[in-house]
Design a protein around this motif. Structure first.
Motif, mmCIF file in Angstrom:
data_model
loop_
_atom_site.group_PDB
_atom_site.id
_atom_site.type_symbol
_atom_site.label_atom_id
_atom_site.label_comp_id
_atom_site.label_asym_id
_atom_site.label_seq_id
_atom_site.Cartn_x
_atom_site.Cartn_y
_atom_site.Cartn_z
ATOM 1 N N VAL A 519 0.865 -1.182 0.000
ATOM 2 C CA VAL A 519 0.000 0.000 0.000
ATOM 3 C C VAL A 519 0.902 1.232 0.000
ATOM 4 O O VAL A 519 1.872 1.309 0.745
ATOM 5 N N GLY A 521 0.795 5.332 0.343
ATOM 6 C CA GLY A 521 0.004 6.522 0.646
ATOM 7 C C GLY A 521 0.497 7.676 -0.207
ATOM 8 O O GLY A 521 0.593 7.560 -1.431
ATOM 9 N N ARG A 522 0.877 8.766 0.440
ATOM 10 C CA ARG A 522 1.448 9.880 -0.317
ATOM 11 C C ARG A 522 2.938 9.659 -0.540
ATOM 12 O O ARG A 522 3.635 10.519 -1.060
ATOM 13 N N GLY A 523 3.447 8.543 -0.081
ATOM 14 C CA GLY A 523 4.872 8.233 -0.288
ATOM 15 C C GLY A 523 5.789 9.189 0.455
ATOM 16 O O GLY A 523 6.905 9.437 0.018
ATOM 17 N N SER A 524 5.335 9.692 1.618
ATOM 18 C CA SER A 524 6.147 10.697 2.294
ATOM 19 C C SER A 524 7.031 10.117 3.382
ATOM 20 O O SER A 524 7.759 10.838 4.045
ATOM 21 N N ASN A 525 6.945 8.803 3.584
ATOM 22 C CA ASN A 525 7.896 8.153 4.500
ATOM 23 C C ASN A 525 8.423 6.879 3.849
ATOM 24 O O ASN A 525 8.717 5.905 4.508
ATOM 25 N N ALA A 587 -1.126 10.923 3.754
ATOM 26 C CA ALA A 587 -2.568 10.706 3.667
ATOM 27 C C ALA A 587 -2.982 9.971 4.938
ATOM 28 O O ALA A 587 -2.137 9.450 5.675
ATOM 29 N N ALA A 591 -0.730 7.793 7.665
ATOM 30 C CA ALA A 591 -0.570 8.429 8.981
ATOM 31 C C ALA A 591 -1.016 7.476 10.090
ATOM 32 O O ALA A 591 -0.418 7.447 11.169
ATOM 33 N N ARG A 593 -1.032 4.049 9.840
ATOM 34 C CA ARG A 593 -0.071 2.948 9.889
ATOM 35 C C ARG A 593 1.212 3.365 10.637
ATOM 36 O O ARG A 593 1.814 2.605 11.382
ATOM 37 N N ALA A 596 1.608 8.735 12.790
ATOM 38 C CA ALA A 596 2.387 9.955 12.588
ATOM 39 C C ALA A 596 2.069 10.958 13.688
ATOM 40 O O ALA A 596 0.937 11.032 14.183
ATOM 41 N N GLY A 597 3.083 11.690 14.068
ATOM 42 C CA GLY A 597 2.874 12.651 15.143
ATOM 43 C C GLY A 597 3.747 13.873 14.986
ATOM 44 O O GLY A 597 4.755 13.854 14.284
ATOM 45 N N ALA A 642 -5.832 -0.083 5.904
ATOM 46 C CA ALA A 642 -6.808 0.896 6.388
ATOM 47 C C ALA A 642 -7.493 1.501 5.165
ATOM 48 O O ALA A 642 -6.810 2.009 4.270
ATOM 49 N N ARG A 668 7.793 24.550 11.893
ATOM 50 C CA ARG A 668 8.196 23.566 10.901
ATOM 51 C C ARG A 668 9.172 24.160 9.878
ATOM 52 O O ARG A 668 10.231 23.599 9.596
ATOM 53 N N GLY A 679 10.981 12.481 4.802
ATOM 54 C CA GLY A 679 10.705 12.706 6.226
ATOM 55 C C GLY A 679 11.871 12.200 7.057
ATOM 56 O O GLY A 679 13.002 12.059 6.559
#
Ligand code: FAD
Length: 758
Positions: A519, A521-525, A587, A591, A593, A596-597, A642, A668, A679
């Motif tokens: 899966v 997501g936005r591929g950000s991690n 996404a 987040a 899975r 994310a925090g 999810a 940030r 990330g």
């Protein structure tokens, strides 16, 4: 240690072959094993399994360590004099031979049938071996490619004949004393050795002048071949209709089962022959083989049977897959004339388009035939050019693939240049249209890509079927388009479902067939390796899976909803407590899975329930309390998917929410790099945040290839442009090793690494 020419035949020696996986060395290894030698071999690419099964001791690379046991070392022409093993053998005074010399010595005890020419040798030698085999003559043979019908590429048998491809490229033919020979053509080839056609003709003439029995040669339209046979004692010619040859072929046609032709020998009708091969050029090869076999006394009926039993050698117009969506054909063509003939054969298959994928072989050949290649390739509907397969050569000024691309464009051809195999797959995924024929050509390692492609297409086609139009399905989607660090090879199948039902069908099929499912997501991690991802990649990019609604003050969102959009909806509806999500570029599914925090808050604090799909495609609503939630990891969501969630906050007013968002955003921007990244790379260690540790180790700003540890934040690796996953992984290894060595800290990656190496 001395090694006599008779030792080859006696067996029981210890022989090492350098470059054993090459098409000229593998048959030699098989012959030496047949003769009872103990054989080892080394190469930078793996050797065929069948050799290892027969006892060949194989070493990957050129680090063979048992040279002290060896009686003789053999290397092909592609192995340079500076090769480590070759030099080591010299130092130890071990007998060294080039491949052609060994073949010449082996041939001394047999009647050598030499198959020669610039193109078609392997097919024709295989045909002849097949004819002699069917005629019960138990021939020895040495072929430049694996024969599926004979099960090997080389064999040593009881019979008196040795059928061998004699390759002018090694300059050794002069040592051969063939009993009979077949010259198929005599084009300028092996340009690293022969300056022009004249030099090639001279090399052939030298060998043919020594032939005892008949020399069968293509009819006089092939001028160079005729010149090469001037002065030959017993010359027999073959050719098509209208040629005044001894054996005249009458083309009868080509079908999916192969080609058919009739033959007249000096006015006598020998009947019709069929061969499972494609194109007139292969008809010519078969005609030449037939003529030589007949001249050597093989009965016509046995020849007919032998030709029928033929199955083309690997990589000779080898149809790897054929269906309504796509046909993939793999061919060894690496000379303009072969490329032209192979494209012409592809045209006869009646497919919608012919897309040629060409990997030039050797810089010298590309330089010599640049315009010939361009002329031949522009006959395809579209061309994709791969980097040149060097085969041991050094790069040459002015002989780049860029020039070839330019030359094809000049002649009006459509062409793409791929920098690597995985980029080539991405290009093909974009180009593919229903009914295409992908024609893969070259003498290098491009065949592996052809085989992978043929297999991978089936998965794609099946998923497209299962999706039933509910969503988007793509083949070989480049993952760098879907990761924030802009890195990643192609996904075999990219699936954006529009509904849970469509997703369920694909998930269930994957589980049943053992197809990996990832899966995204936005591929950000996410760090995707350069070779891409096998199996199916699911991405919730369609509206049906990323809706956001507010019901009774709670947010109902699909897994594809972006955190930023969720926060915007929350703000508009006076729901407070989700502001920390705003700057996290993921996404909702990713987040959850990752739990994310930021700013001392976590995703799961805001979750009331999650819609979860198991790996059988079944969906259930799971309450927050039922999840085990860890630092950057929610185990159940590693196993399951999810698909949506209900989030809650507390009532708040929009101004207050807006003020908080502003405050977080400032924080940030001050602490994170703006360049593409994935990330945080590492999870924080117990005693120290990973970013601070990396800074203290003095590793900030360290770079490998296009990847650099951010000078702004030590726990970010940024892509400075053109970075590859291998660069990022090498940097990660370096950081981990230093953290362990200097501080005894074992840094655990936070970024999720998926896919395969190039
Ligand atoms: C500039 C930048 C800043 C960042 N700041 C933060 C930050 O402050 N805090 C933080 O925690 N993270 C941060 N990240 C990391 C990242 O944004 C988060 O981890 C985010 O939650 C990942 O979501 P994604 O959709 O991009 O998931 P991906 O990166 O696409 O995937 C991450 C993992 O989740 C899995 N996954 C994705 N969707 C689903 C699904 N629907 N069901 C099951 N598994 C799924 C994937 O298979 C993968 O294993 C940052 C990243 C960047 C680039």
């Amino acid at each position: 240690m001395s090694f006599n020419s008779s030792d080859w035949i006696k067996g029981k020696k210890r022989i090492h072959l350098i470059g054993v996986s090459g098409s000229g060395m593998t048959p030699l290894a098989e012959i030496l094993l047949d003769l009872g030698h103990r054989v080892s071999g080394s190469d930078i690419k793996p050797v065929a399994d069948r050799l290892v099964l027969r006892g060949l001791e194989f070493t990957l690379g050129h680090e063979f360590s048992k040279m002290d046991e060896v009686d003789a070392v053999v290397a092909s022409a592609a192995i340079p004099d500076e090769n480590r093993e070759w030099m080591e053998a010299k130092k130890r005074k071990i007998s060294r031979f080039r491949r052609g010399e060994v073949l010449a010595q082996l041939a001394q005890g047999k009647k050598l049938v030499a198959v020669m020419g610039s193109h078609g040798k392997t097919t024709t030698a295989t045909l002849l071996a097949q004819i002699f085999h069917e005629a019960g003559l138990e021939p020895c043979f040495y072929l430049g490619g694996y024969s599926p019908a004979l099960g090997v590429s080389g064999a040593w048998k009881k019979g008196e004949w040795l059928i061998a491809e004699v390759d002018e490229s090694e300059g050794a033919p002069a040592q051969m004393r063939p009993w009979a020979a077949l010259l198929l053509n005599a084009d300028h080839e092996h340009v690293d050795r022969y300056a022009d056609e004249k030099a090639v003709v001279a090399a052939y003439r030298e060998v043919l002048g020594q032939v005892t029995g008949p020399v069968v040669v293509v009819a006089k339209e092939e001028k160079a071949a005729m010149e090469a046979t001037m002065g030959v004692k017993t010359k027999v010619t073959f050719g098509w209709e209208k040629s005044e040859a001894d054996y005249v072929g009458q083309w009868e046609g080509e079908s999916a089962n192969g080609i058919q032709f009739g033959v007249m020998k000096s006015g006598k009708d020998l009947g019709s022959f069929s061969v499972a091969a494609t194109g007139r050029h292969n008809g010519g090869n078969a005609l030449g083989g037939l003529a030589l076999a007949a001249e050597l006394g093989v009965e016509v009926e046995k020849i007919r049977k032998g030709l029928k039993a033929f199955r083309r050698a690997d990589r000779r117009f080898e149809i790897l897959t054929s269906g309504p969506g796509l046909e993939v054909v793999d061919d060894y063509a690496h000379h303009p004339r072969e490329v032209e003939a192979t494209i012409a054969s592809a045209r006869t298959r009646g497919r919608a388009r012919v897309v040629a994928i060409f990997q030039p072989h050797r810089y010298t050949r590309l330089a010599t035939f640049m315009s010939g290649f361009a002329e031949a390739l522009r006959n395809a509907d579209h061309v994709v050019i791969l980097p040149t397969y060097a085969a041991g050569e050094k790069t040459m000024e002015g002989a780049g693939v860029e020039q070839l691309v330019g030359a094809i464009q000049e002649k009006g051809g459509k062409v793409d240049l791929a920098g690597s195999m995985s980029e080539c797959r991405s290009i093909l995924g974009r180009l593919w249209q229903e009914g295409d024929l992908f024609l893969v050509m070259g003498a290098g390692d491009v065949t592996q890509m052809a085989r992978k492609m043929a297999k991978d297409f089936h998965g794609f086609y099946k998923v497209r079927d299962l999706a039933k139009g509910e969503g988007v399905v793509r083949w070989y989607e480049p993952m760098r388009k879907h990761t924030t660090i802009r890195i990643g090879g192609p996904a075999q199948v990219w699936f954006e479902p529009e509904s849970e039902a469509a997703l369920g069908r694909v998930v269930e099929w994957c589980a049943k067939e053992g197809v990996p499912l990832t899966v995204v997501g936005r591929g950000s991690n996410l760090l995707v390796r350069d070779g891409g991802i096998s199996g199916v990649c699911v991405h919730f990019g369609q509206p049906g899976m990323s809706k956001i609604e507010v019901v009774d003050g709670k947010i109902h969102a699909g897994a594809g909803a972006r955190l930023k959009q969720i926060v915007a909806v929350a703000k508009a509806n006076g729901i407070m407590g989700l502001e920390f999500m705003e700057g996290i570029p993921g996404a909702l599914g990713g987040a959850m899975r990752m739990n994310a925090g930021a700013m001392e808050s976590w995703t799961f604090e805001t979750i009331e329930s999650v819609r979860v799909m198991d790996r059988k495609g079944k969906v259930s609503e799971v309450l927050r309390g039922e999840f085990e939630v860890k630092y950057r990891r929610v185990p159940r969501l590693v196993e399951e998917i999810a698909v949506g969630a209900v989030l809650h906050g507390k009532p708040g007013n929009p101004e207050e929410i807006a003020e908080k968002l502003k405050q977080y955003s400032r924080k940030r921007w001050d602490s994170q790099p703006a360049a593409p990244s994935a990330g945080c790379i590492f999870k924080n260690a117990e005693k120290i945040p990973a970013g601070r540790l990396i800074e203290e180790l003095g590793l900030k700003d360290t770079a490998i290839g296009g990847a650099r540890i951010s000078p702004v934040h030590g726990n970010f690796i940024v892509n400075q442009g053109g970075a590859k996953a291998v660069d990022v992984l090498a940097l990660m290894d370096q950081v981990r090793a230093r953290a362990q060595k200097d501080r005894g800290i074992d840094l655990e990656p936070e970024v999720i690494v998926v896919g395969e190496d190039e």
